[in-house]
Design a protein around this motif. Structure first.
Motif, PDB file in Angstrom:
ATOM      1  N   GLU A  76       0.839  -1.210   0.000  1.00  0.00           N
ATOM      2  CA  GLU A  76       0.000   0.000   0.000  1.00  0.00           C
ATOM      3  C   GLU A  76       0.869   1.254   0.000  1.00  0.00           C
ATOM      4  N   ARG A  77       1.954   1.199   0.738  1.00  0.00           N
ATOM      5  CA  ARG A  77       2.858   2.350   0.826  1.00  0.00           C
ATOM      6  C   ARG A  77       3.638   2.540  -0.478  1.00  0.00           C
ATOM      7  N   PHE A  78       3.975   1.424  -1.151  1.00  0.00           N
ATOM      8  CA  PHE A  78       4.818   1.491  -2.355  1.00  0.00           C
ATOM      9  C   PHE A  78       4.101   0.817  -3.520  1.00  0.00           C
ATOM     10  N   SER A  79       3.031   1.425  -3.961  1.00  0.00           N
ATOM     11  CA  SER A  79       2.229   0.833  -5.032  1.00  0.00           C
ATOM     12  C   SER A  79       2.960   0.931  -6.362  1.00  0.00           C
ATOM     13  N   GLY A  80       2.727  -0.075  -7.208  1.00  0.00           N
ATOM     14  CA  GLY A  80       3.262  -0.050  -8.566  1.00  0.00           C
ATOM     15  C   GLY A  80       4.627  -0.683  -8.731  1.00  0.00           C
ATOM     16  N   ILE A  81       5.247  -1.154  -7.644  1.00  0.00           N
ATOM     17  CA  ILE A  81       6.551  -1.817  -7.745  1.00  0.00           C
ATOM     18  C   ILE A  81       6.486  -3.141  -6.978  1.00  0.00           C
ATOM     19  N   PRO A  82       7.402  -4.077  -7.279  1.00  0.00           N
ATOM     20  CA  PRO A  82       7.384  -5.366  -6.562  1.00  0.00           C
ATOM     21  C   PRO A  82       7.639  -5.177  -5.062  1.00  0.00           C
ATOM     22  N   VAL A  83       6.874  -5.877  -4.262  1.00  0.00           N
ATOM     23  CA  VAL A  83       7.094  -5.939  -2.812  1.00  0.00           C
ATOM     24  C   VAL A  83       7.170  -7.407  -2.447  1.00  0.00           C
ATOM     25  N   ARG A  84       8.326  -7.833  -1.926  1.00  0.00           N
ATOM     26  CA  ARG A  84       8.565  -9.250  -1.646  1.00  0.00           C
ATOM     27  C   ARG A  84       9.037  -9.406  -0.210  1.00  0.00           C
ATOM     28  N   LEU A  85       8.416 -10.335   0.494  1.00  0.00           N
ATOM     29  CA  LEU A  85       8.710 -10.536   1.909  1.00  0.00           C
ATOM     30  C   LEU A  85       8.979 -12.010   2.169  1.00  0.00           C
ATOM     31  N   HIS A  86      10.047 -12.264   2.911  1.00  0.00           N
ATOM     32  CA  HIS A  86      10.362 -13.638   3.274  1.00  0.00           C
ATOM     33  C   HIS A  86      10.886 -13.673   4.706  1.00  0.00           C
ATOM     34  N   ASN A  87      11.087 -14.884   5.205  1.00  0.00           N
ATOM     35  CA  ASN A  87      11.655 -15.068   6.536  1.00  0.00           C
ATOM     36  C   ASN A  87      13.021 -14.383   6.625  1.00  0.00           C
ATOM     37  N   ASP A  88      13.326 -13.774   7.775  1.00  0.00           N
ATOM     38  CA  ASP A  88      14.583 -13.038   7.894  1.00  0.00           C
ATOM     39  C   ASP A  88      15.798 -13.943   7.728  1.00  0.00           C
ATOM     40  N   ALA A  89      15.702 -15.180   8.181  1.00  0.00           N
ATOM     41  CA  ALA A  89      16.826 -16.093   8.022  1.00  0.00           C
ATOM     42  C   ALA A  89      16.993 -16.515   6.562  1.00  0.00           C
ATOM     43  N   ILE A  90      15.906 -16.579   5.809  1.00  0.00           N
ATOM     44  CA  ILE A  90      16.004 -16.850   4.378  1.00  0.00           C
ATOM     45  C   ILE A  90      16.699 -15.689   3.676  1.00  0.00           C
ATOM     46  N   CYS A  91      16.388 -14.472   4.084  1.00  0.00           N
ATOM     47  CA  CYS A  91      17.100 -13.321   3.530  1.00  0.00           C
ATOM     48  C   CYS A  91      18.581 -13.387   3.874  1.00  0.00           C
ATOM     49  N   MET A  92      18.883 -13.836   5.078  1.00  0.00           N
ATOM     50  CA  MET A  92      20.279 -13.939   5.478  1.00  0.00           C
ATOM     51  C   MET A  92      21.028 -14.938   4.590  1.00  0.00           C
ATOM     52  N   VAL A  93      20.441 -16.128   4.340  1.00  0.00           N
ATOM     53  CA  VAL A  93      21.141 -17.108   3.518  1.00  0.00           C
ATOM     54  C   VAL A  93      21.216 -16.643   2.066  1.00  0.00           C
ATOM     55  N   ALA A  94      20.201 -15.924   1.591  1.00  0.00           N
ATOM     56  CA  ALA A  94      20.271 -15.366   0.238  1.00  0.00           C
ATOM     57  C   ALA A  94      21.446 -14.400   0.126  1.00  0.00           C
ATOM     58  N   ALA A  95      21.623 -13.560   1.129  1.00  0.00           N
ATOM     59  CA  ALA A  95      22.730 -12.607   1.120  1.00  0.00           C
ATOM     60  C   ALA A  95      24.078 -13.315   1.124  1.00  0.00           C
ATOM     61  N   GLU A  96      24.211 -14.307   1.994  1.00  0.00           N
ATOM     62  CA  GLU A  96      25.492 -15.004   2.103  1.00  0.00           C
ATOM     63  C   GLU A  96      25.803 -15.807   0.845  1.00  0.00           C
ATOM     64  N   MET A 116      22.082 -19.283   9.067  1.00  0.00           N
ATOM     65  CA  MET A 116      21.440 -19.282  10.382  1.00  0.00           C
ATOM     66  C   MET A 116      21.546 -17.908  11.019  1.00  0.00           C
ATOM     67  N   VAL A 117      20.477 -17.493  11.665  1.00  0.00           N
ATOM     68  CA  VAL A 117      20.458 -16.282  12.472  1.00  0.00           C
ATOM     69  C   VAL A 117      20.287 -16.712  13.925  1.00  0.00           C
ATOM     70  N   VAL A 118      21.267 -16.383  14.761  1.00  0.00           N
ATOM     71  CA  VAL A 118      21.226 -16.745  16.174  1.00  0.00           C
ATOM     72  C   VAL A 118      21.205 -15.444  16.966  1.00  0.00           C
ATOM     73  N   SER A 119      20.028 -15.087  17.442  1.00  0.00           N
ATOM     74  CA  SER A 119      19.858 -13.800  18.100  1.00  0.00           C
ATOM     75  C   SER A 119      18.739 -13.940  19.132  1.00  0.00           C
ATOM     76  N   THR A 120      17.728 -13.059  19.056  1.00  0.00           N
ATOM     77  CA  THR A 120      16.566 -13.206  19.936  1.00  0.00           C
ATOM     78  C   THR A 120      15.872 -14.535  19.690  1.00  0.00           C
ATOM     79  N   GLY A 121      15.891 -14.993  18.470  1.00  0.00           N
ATOM     80  CA  GLY A 121      15.430 -16.327  18.095  1.00  0.00           C
ATOM     81  C   GLY A 121      16.526 -17.013  17.305  1.00  0.00           C
ATOM     82  N   VAL A 122      16.236 -18.213  16.814  1.00  0.00           N
ATOM     83  CA  VAL A 122      17.174 -18.943  15.952  1.00  0.00           C
ATOM     84  C   VAL A 122      16.413 -19.336  14.699  1.00  0.00           C
ATOM     85  N   GLY A 123      16.814 -18.782  13.573  1.00  0.00           N
ATOM     86  CA  GLY A 123      16.153 -19.075  12.308  1.00  0.00           C
ATOM     87  C   GLY A 123      17.137 -19.620  11.296  1.00  0.00           C
ATOM     88  N   GLY A 124      16.617 -20.095  10.174  1.00  0.00           N
ATOM     89  CA  GLY A 124      17.484 -20.629   9.141  1.00  0.00           C
ATOM     90  C   GLY A 124      16.845 -20.581   7.780  1.00  0.00           C
TER      91      GLY A 124
END
Length: 319
Positions: A105-125, A140-148
């Motif tokens: 809604e804030r950014f209409s007209g362009i792609p908006v893609r959302l995924h798990n934060d740990a998935i973003c981390m592995v994509a970056a790495e 893996m993200v090891v912080s307040t939680g543990v994700g992958g």
């Protein structure tokens, strides 16, 4: 010629809210982060994030959605994917919160893609960090939680609901493990996440009763020789090593990249992790896996959010 516009990158976690603007090569042009508020309701938390986005775009000189290639966002899970309704275990204010819709809604007209934060981390790495050149990577993200998140054969594995790679809820201590926020017990996250380590350490006599004590405080004290601090990091490292051994046998991994705040503890965490991993990873192929700190450090979540926009053929298969 490819799209030269930058992307807005957002990383929502239980510890911090981070927002940045990244160029098509994955370089952060600007970024800002703040602690995740604990005392806000769902709408107040959204407004806080929205204000942070506004400030970062202003700093980057981006005047509107037309100047962006898209918006990529990582958020703690679980979530309904690809719809982007998020229910982060460590952000109680958001339950089935329509984060992707709000960003769209804030950014209409362009792609908006959302995924798990740990998935973003592995994509970056995999794209720009420690996993470059490897086809089979666990991040893996090891912080307040543990994700992958999982990259297998060079592409993101999303699973039936988009939550594949949720290694924080692999059971590592079924006999005596603590109750987890997911409702199970003995999960990796229940043992190795920062707040759980603090609770355990305080029960062992470290800073008893001190409100506001953090896993960073615990790791710092461990680095200074505090016995309970060192024992807490050994506890986390052992649990991580056991979980990684299981994941490696299942997925035939080449690289495991470990990020998040607790990964900054260095050898106090990684030495017991390696010891437990090598004790349990006995198949020949599993012994080849390398476990390394996230090369992109605390920027990995934002770089991975940008990857959802710039390299969707590898890291995005949603609508």
């Amino acid at each position: 010629m490819g799209d030269a516009r930058p992307a807005l990158a957002v990383d929502v976690g239980g510890t911090k809210l981070a927002v940045g603007v990244a160029d098509p090569g994955g370089r952060l042009i600007t970024s800002a982060h703040r602690p995740t508020p604990r005392d806000l309701d769902a709408e107040q938390l959204w407004r806080t994030l929205d204000a942070q986005i506004t400030q970062v775009l202003r700093t980057a000189g981006v005047r509107g959605a037309a100047e962006l290639a898209g918006v990529g966002c990582g958020c703690g899970g679980p979530m309904e994917w690809p719809a982007g309704r998020v229910s982060p275990l460590n952000i109680p204010a958001w339950r089935a919160f329509p984060l992707r819709d709000r960003l769209a809604e804030r950014f209409s007209g362009i792609p908006v893609r959302l995924h798990n934060d740990a998935i973003c981390m592995v994509a970056a790495e995999h794209w720009r960090g420690a996993g470059q050149g490897s086809s089979n990577v666990l991040g893996m993200v090891v912080s307040t939680g543990v994700g992958g998140g999982l990259i297998l054969d060079g592409h993101l594995v999303k699973g039936a609901s988009g939550n594949a790679g949720h290694i924080g809820h692999v059971v590592v201590d079924p006999a005596d493990g603590p109750v987890c926020t997911c409702g199970g017990f003995g999960c990796l996250e229940a043992i190795a996440r920062g707040p759980a380590l603090v609770t355990w350490a305080q029960g062992e006599g470290w800073r008893p009763g001190q409100a506001g004590a953090t896993a960073k405080d615990l790791a710092d004290d461990g680095a200074q020789g505090h016995a309970v601090g060192q024992a807490a990091l050994r506890r986390a490292g052992r649990a991580l090593g056991i979980a990684i051994a299981s994941a490696t046998h299942l997925c035939d991994l080449e690289v495991v990249s470990v990020g998040g705040g607790l990964s900054q503890a260095g050898a106090l965490l990684f030495d017991p992790l390696e010891e437990a991993l090598r004790a349990h990873a006995k198949m020949h192929f599993a012994r080849q896996v390398r476990v390394v700190p996230a090369a992109l450090g605390q920027s990995a979540g934002l770089v991975g959010a940008a990857a959802l926009i710039f390299v969707p053929e590898r890291y995005w298969a949603g609508g």
